[in-house]
Write an enzyme that holds these catalytic residues in place. Sequence first.
Site, PDB file in Angstrom:
ATOM      1  N   LEU A  90       0.820  -1.230   0.000  1.00 55.55           N
ATOM      2  CA  LEU A  90       0.000   0.000   0.000  1.00 55.55           C
ATOM      3  C   LEU A  90       0.842   1.263   0.000  1.00 55.55           C
ATOM      4  CD1 LEU A  90      -2.980  -0.627   2.470  1.00 55.55           C
ATOM      5  CD2 LEU A  90      -2.883  -0.931  -0.005  1.00 55.55           C
TER       6      LEU A  90
ATOM      7  N   SER B 298      -9.095  -3.322  15.988  1.00 52.55           N
ATOM      8  CA  SER B 298      -8.843  -4.398  16.946  1.00 52.55           C
ATOM      9  C   SER B 298      -9.285  -3.998  18.351  1.00 52.55           C
ATOM     10  CB  SER B 298      -7.334  -4.678  16.953  1.00 52.55           C
ATOM     11  OG  SER B 298      -6.979  -5.415  18.099  1.00 52.55           O
TER      12      SER B 298
ATOM     13  N   TYR C 274       1.163  -1.180  18.207  1.00 48.95           N
ATOM     14  CA  TYR C 274       0.194  -1.747  17.263  1.00 48.95           C
ATOM     15  C   TYR C 274      -1.190  -1.139  17.502  1.00 48.95           C
ATOM     16  CZ  TYR C 274      -3.273  -5.153  15.666  1.00 48.95           C
ATOM     17  OH  TYR C 274      -4.375  -5.745  15.113  1.00 48.95           O
TER      18      TYR C 274
ATOM     19  N   LYS D  83      -3.739   1.458  15.218  1.00 50.20           N
ATOM     20  CA  LYS D  83      -5.150   1.190  14.897  1.00 50.20           C
ATOM     21  C   LYS D  83      -6.018   2.363  15.359  1.00 50.20           C
ATOM     22  CE  LYS D  83      -5.113  -2.910  12.948  1.00 50.20           C
ATOM     23  NZ  LYS D  83      -5.513  -3.064  11.535  1.00 50.20           N
TER      24      LYS D  83
HETATM   25  N1  UFG Z   1      -1.675 -17.443  25.544  1.00 50.29           N
HETATM   26  C1  UFG Z   1      -0.999 -18.459  26.188  1.00 50.29           C
HETATM   27  N2  UFG Z   1       0.030 -19.075  25.526  1.00 50.29           N
HETATM   28  C2  UFG Z   1       0.395 -18.734  24.256  1.00 50.29           C
HETATM   29  C3  UFG Z   1      -0.315 -17.690  23.609  1.00 50.29           C
HETATM   30  C4  UFG Z   1      -1.334 -17.069  24.285  1.00 50.29           C
HETATM   31  O1  UFG Z   1      -1.290 -18.795  27.345  1.00 50.29           O
HETATM   32  O2  UFG Z   1       1.342 -19.324  23.713  1.00 50.29           O
HETATM   33  C5  UFG Z   1      -2.804 -16.806  26.243  1.00 50.29           C
HETATM   34  C6  UFG Z   1      -2.642 -15.313  26.439  1.00 50.29           C
HETATM   35  O3  UFG Z   1      -1.969 -15.040  27.646  1.00 50.29           O
HETATM   36  C7  UFG Z   1      -4.101 -14.859  26.454  1.00 50.29           C
HETATM   37  C8  UFG Z   1      -4.797 -15.832  25.508  1.00 50.29           C
HETATM   38  O4  UFG Z   1      -3.938 -16.956  25.416  1.00 50.29           O
HETATM   39  O5  UFG Z   1      -4.659 -15.033  27.736  1.00 50.29           O
HETATM   40  C9  UFG Z   1      -4.977 -15.269  24.119  1.00 50.29           C
HETATM   41  O6  UFG Z   1      -3.748 -14.791  23.648  1.00 50.29           O
HETATM   42  P1  UFG Z   1      -3.527 -14.386  22.110  1.00 50.29           P
HETATM   43  O7  UFG Z   1      -2.089 -14.033  21.950  1.00 50.29           O
HETATM   44  O8  UFG Z   1      -4.079 -15.443  21.225  1.00 50.29           O
HETATM   45  O9  UFG Z   1      -4.476 -13.128  21.918  1.00 50.29           O
HETATM   46  P2  UFG Z   1      -4.478 -11.727  22.659  1.00 50.29           P
HETATM   47  O10 UFG Z   1      -5.788 -11.613  23.358  1.00 50.29           O
HETATM   48  O11 UFG Z   1      -3.275 -11.493  23.483  1.00 50.29           O
HETATM   49  O12 UFG Z   1      -4.367 -10.750  21.436  1.00 50.29           O
HETATM   50  C10 UFG Z   1      -5.401 -10.638  20.491  1.00 50.29           C
HETATM   51  C11 UFG Z   1      -4.851 -10.283  19.127  1.00 50.29           C
HETATM   52  C12 UFG Z   1      -4.176  -8.957  19.153  1.00 50.29           C
HETATM   53  C13 UFG Z   1      -5.110  -7.945  19.697  1.00 50.29           C
HETATM   54  C14 UFG Z   1      -5.709  -8.388  21.031  1.00 50.29           C
HETATM   55  C15 UFG Z   1      -6.808  -7.458  21.422  1.00 50.29           C
HETATM   56  O13 UFG Z   1      -3.922 -11.246  18.703  1.00 50.29           O
HETATM   57  O14 UFG Z   1      -3.834  -8.576  17.828  1.00 50.29           O
HETATM   58  O15 UFG Z   1      -6.283  -9.678  20.917  1.00 50.29           O
HETATM   59  O16 UFG Z   1      -7.289  -7.722  22.684  1.00 50.29           O
HETATM   60  F1  UFG Z   1      -4.448  -6.805  19.884  1.00 50.29           F
END
Ligand code: UFG
Length: 354
Positions: free
Chosen positions: A59, A124, A148, A152
């Site tokens: 972009l 997000s 990030y 947004k």
């Molecule tokens: N988690 C683990 N182990 C891992 C990965 C994640 O225990 O290996 C836990 C995290 O601590 C959290 C849950 O799983 O409690 C979800 O984690 P994610 O990384 O899948 O997602 P997040 O909620 O941290 O992040 C997501 C999006 C981001 C966005 C955010 C907004 O990936 O882009 O939601 O709330 F910014």
Amino acid sequence: MAILVTGGAGYIGSQICVDLLALNKDVVIVDDLSNSTLEVVENIELISGKKVHFFQVDLKNKIELDLVFRTFRFSEVIHLAGVKSVNDSIQNPLEYYSQNILGTIILLDCMKKNNVKKIIFSSSATVYGVPEKIPIAESAKTEPINPYGLTKLAIEQLLNALANANKDLSIVILRYFNPIGAHESGLIGEKPLSKPNNLMPFITQVAMKEREYLNVFGDDYDTKDGTGVRDYIHIADLSSGHIMALNYLDDFKGCETFNLGSGTGFSVLEIINAFQRVNGIHLNYRVVEKRKGDVAVCIADIAKAALLLNWRPNKTIEDMCKDSWKIQQMQSVALAKEEGIIIEKRKYELWIPQ
Ligand code: UFG
């Protein structure tokens, strides 16, 4: 008239393209393939039995993006292209501001020059930062705690300012919670090219024995079982939210923001258990330190999307776990071929400036 999908070869964009093609829309994808491959574009066509126009364009490349806008007449833009790792954004804020904000400004400029007035922007839940109240409504305060999220929010603010300045614009901002799952065909879904950032890709890699353990980040949060609670939404439901938003844009002017989540929270342990139960697979996991920047609970209030977009999520957590596992197993089109689905290969004309 065509619909431009920026980031259309990505995890969310590819699902949306399939749904748009099912509605007989003319779809143009612009994607720099930084986190995807041409195989995804082929699979979009394989699933839908229809062709898309694909251009490998960043972009930020104004000249090439201009050419795309001069080649097609767009009725709407669905803007998903961008970088999306919270961690990377902390390490490399310049890339995040440049790719997300500069990319969007160039896109909006092209839209203005070519008189395209309707856009759906992929935002997000991260814009909320640490929530004061659960579930989180769109009116909650926005205080992102990482670059990030700040990019947004900056784009959201720009879109609101544009709608204020030009009453002819129709803008929908969609704040995604935690998208997981994949297309039911198992042909398109999340296949990150680098180390994954999110829970589900880690779970499926542990299930594939590509990783020994899943690290559970903390078990002493103030939640039902001590592990983090999130609002997981099936990618198919997320995509249908965009289709409903497109309908909404038909007779709406201004800028409106909606949460897209399931409205229900699941803990990390609940996700692990659901995944094991549905797929009959044992997952090795261990509890480790909390991850910096994580909140205990994040759940969407989805009443506004239900009321104004007439949208409701349908898929269960079981569907999400089943489909996430299926895509991980069906690694390539080759497997689909073995099952008797023939893909007609075509040579992709990547963008050649005229
Ligand atoms: N988690 C683990 N182990 C891992 C990965 C994640 O225990 O290996 C836990 C995290 O601590 C959290 C849950 O799983 O409690 C979800 O984690 P994610 O990384 O899948 O997602 P997040 O909620 O941290 O992040 C997501 C999006 C981001 C966005 C955010 C907004 O990936 O882009 O939601 O709330 F910014």
